[in-house]
Design a protein around this motif. Structure first.
Motif, PDB file in Angstrom:
ATOM      1  N   LEU A   8       0.293  -0.932   0.055  1.00  0.00           N
ATOM      2  CA  LEU A   8      -0.015   0.059  -0.577  1.00  0.00           C
ATOM      3  C   LEU A   8       0.790   1.006   0.128  1.00  0.00           C
ATOM      4  O   LEU A   8       0.255   2.429  -0.052  1.00  0.00           O
ATOM      5  N   GLN A   9       1.965   1.507   0.034  1.00  0.00           N
ATOM      6  CA  GLN A   9       2.958   2.259   0.536  1.00  0.00           C
ATOM      7  C   GLN A   9       2.952   3.000  -1.154  1.00  0.00           C
ATOM      8  O   GLN A   9       3.715   3.593  -1.010  1.00  0.00           O
ATOM      9  N   THR A  10       2.873   2.048  -2.221  1.00  0.00           N
ATOM     10  CA  THR A  10       3.077   2.684  -3.692  1.00  0.00           C
ATOM     11  C   THR A  10       2.066   2.669  -4.569  1.00  0.00           C
ATOM     12  O   THR A  10       2.230   3.126  -5.299  1.00  0.00           O
ATOM     13  N   LEU A  11       0.867   2.248  -3.896  1.00  0.00           N
ATOM     14  CA  LEU A  11      -0.148   1.691  -5.096  1.00  0.00           C
ATOM     15  C   LEU A  11      -1.119   2.592  -5.506  1.00  0.00           C
ATOM     16  O   LEU A  11      -0.662   3.568  -3.765  1.00  0.00           O
ATOM     17  N   ARG A  12      -1.330   2.968  -5.366  1.00  0.00           N
ATOM     18  CA  ARG A  12      -2.637   4.566  -6.671  1.00  0.00           C
ATOM     19  C   ARG A  12      -3.864   3.794  -6.137  1.00  0.00           C
ATOM     20  O   ARG A  12      -4.747   2.807  -7.273  1.00  0.00           O
ATOM     21  N   VAL A  13      -4.450   3.444  -4.597  1.00  0.00           N
ATOM     22  CA  VAL A  13      -5.334   3.081  -4.737  1.00  0.00           C
ATOM     23  C   VAL A  13      -7.114   3.898  -5.024  1.00  0.00           C
ATOM     24  O   VAL A  13      -6.880   4.910  -5.020  1.00  0.00           O
ATOM     25  N   PRO A  14      -7.415   3.227  -5.423  1.00  0.00           N
ATOM     26  CA  PRO A  14      -9.279   4.674  -6.708  1.00  0.00           C
ATOM     27  C   PRO A  14      -9.511   4.842  -5.161  1.00  0.00           C
ATOM     28  O   PRO A  14      -9.585   3.808  -4.215  1.00  0.00           O
ATOM     29  N   MET A  15      -9.960   5.754  -5.709  1.00  0.00           N
ATOM     30  CA  MET A  15     -11.408   6.255  -4.299  1.00  0.00           C
ATOM     31  C   MET A  15     -13.175   5.485  -4.325  1.00  0.00           C
ATOM     32  O   MET A  15     -13.184   4.717  -5.532  1.00  0.00           O
ATOM     33  N   GLY A  16     -12.939   4.920  -3.367  1.00  0.00           N
ATOM     34  CA  GLY A  16     -14.121   4.634  -3.121  1.00  0.00           C
ATOM     35  C   GLY A  16     -13.207   3.097  -2.452  1.00  0.00           C
ATOM     36  O   GLY A  16     -15.124   2.202  -2.016  1.00  0.00           O
ATOM     37  N   LEU A  17     -12.544   2.429  -2.570  1.00  0.00           N
ATOM     38  CA  LEU A  17     -11.860   1.582  -2.311  1.00  0.00           C
ATOM     39  C   LEU A  17     -11.072   1.605  -1.038  1.00  0.00           C
ATOM     40  O   LEU A  17      -9.869   1.767  -1.257  1.00  0.00           O
ATOM     41  N   MET A  18     -11.988   0.834  -0.260  1.00  0.00           N
ATOM     42  CA  MET A  18     -11.195   0.509   1.595  1.00  0.00           C
ATOM     43  C   MET A  18     -10.042  -0.702   1.175  1.00  0.00           C
ATOM     44  O   MET A  18      -9.996  -1.384  -0.070  1.00  0.00           O
ATOM     45  N   VAL A  19      -9.094  -0.438   2.579  1.00  0.00           N
ATOM     46  CA  VAL A  19      -7.930  -1.581   2.371  1.00  0.00           C
ATOM     47  C   VAL A  19      -8.021  -2.092   3.684  1.00  0.00           C
ATOM     48  O   VAL A  19      -8.373  -0.984   4.903  1.00  0.00           O
ATOM     49  N   MET A  20      -7.400  -2.797   3.318  1.00  0.00           N
ATOM     50  CA  MET A  20      -7.432  -3.672   4.918  1.00  0.00           C
ATOM     51  C   MET A  20      -6.565  -4.651   4.551  1.00  0.00           C
ATOM     52  O   MET A  20      -6.045  -5.414   3.883  1.00  0.00           O
TER      53      MET A  20
END
Length: 205
Positions: free
Chosen positions: A87-99
């Motif tokens: 998660l330090q390098t990925l661009r997580v799309p808005m609206g996508l929660m992370v676990m």
């Protein structure tokens, strides 16, 4: 204590329907190399009919940005589950929660400065999907300060002990409810959910 239950590594419509019928709180689809690996198109097909109240989790491992983008565009999961370092390098799309996944036994640990960033984490053993029990004592320490979902080697036989030892926010099962590698057994899914709920209710007394 209530317990949040995720059934992971679903590959058939029967298994998805069994997880929903059993009262699972989340369903997981694996996009990393595994006997349980599915494509974004298949995951979208399998998840049709899953109530919106049940999050659909995309389980990945060291994905490239293009792999994440493909899963997002083809499946539209509610949650991304992947190692915390990813998660330090990925661009997580808005609206996508992370676990984020935190691994015991010599894997990536959860640094103190990262802990406030993630309200909920999944605690796993060094290798996912092999049915090995994770470090329950290490998990119990993290469970005191975060919403910890315990994974790794859980099944209907040991889930009560796991809950009593770790007191997690939730539990995650994959191989422990399978009839054969990659193929879920609906009866085992129901039994796991029932025993997890009963164990959590017992911890309230």
């Amino acid at each position: 204590m209530a317990i949040w239950v995720k059934i992971c590594g679903l590959t058939t419509r029967d298994a998805v329907e069994a997880a929903v019928a059993a009262g699972a709180d989340a369903v997981g689809f694996v996009f990393a190399p595994s006997r349980r690996q599915v494509t974004a198109a298949l995951a979208a097909q399998l998840a049709q009919g899953v109530p919106r109240s049940i999050p659909r989790v995309a389980v990945m491992l060291h994905p490239t940005q293009s792999q994440l983008d493909e899963v997002w565009s083809g499946f539209r999961p509610d949650v991304l589950q992947t190692d915390v370092g990813d998660l330090q390098t990925l661009r997580v799309p808005m609206g996508l929660m992370v676990m984020p996944v935190v691994r015991g036994g010599g894997g990536v640990g959860l640094k103190a400065d990262l802990q406030p960033k993630y309200r909920r984490i999944l605690f796993e053993g060094p290798v996912s999907g092999v049915g090995s029990t994770s470090d329950w004592n290490g998990a119990a320490q993290l469970a005191r300060t975060t919403e910890l979902v315990l994974a790794g080697g859980l099944n209907a036989i040991n889930v009560a002990d796991a809950i009593a030892t770790v007191r997690p926010f939730g539990v995650d099962v994959s191989s422990g409810v399978e009839a054969s590698p990659g193929i879920k057994d609906p009866a085992r899914i129901h039994e796991f959910v029932q025993r997890a709920r009963a164990a959590a209710n017992g911890a309230n007394r």
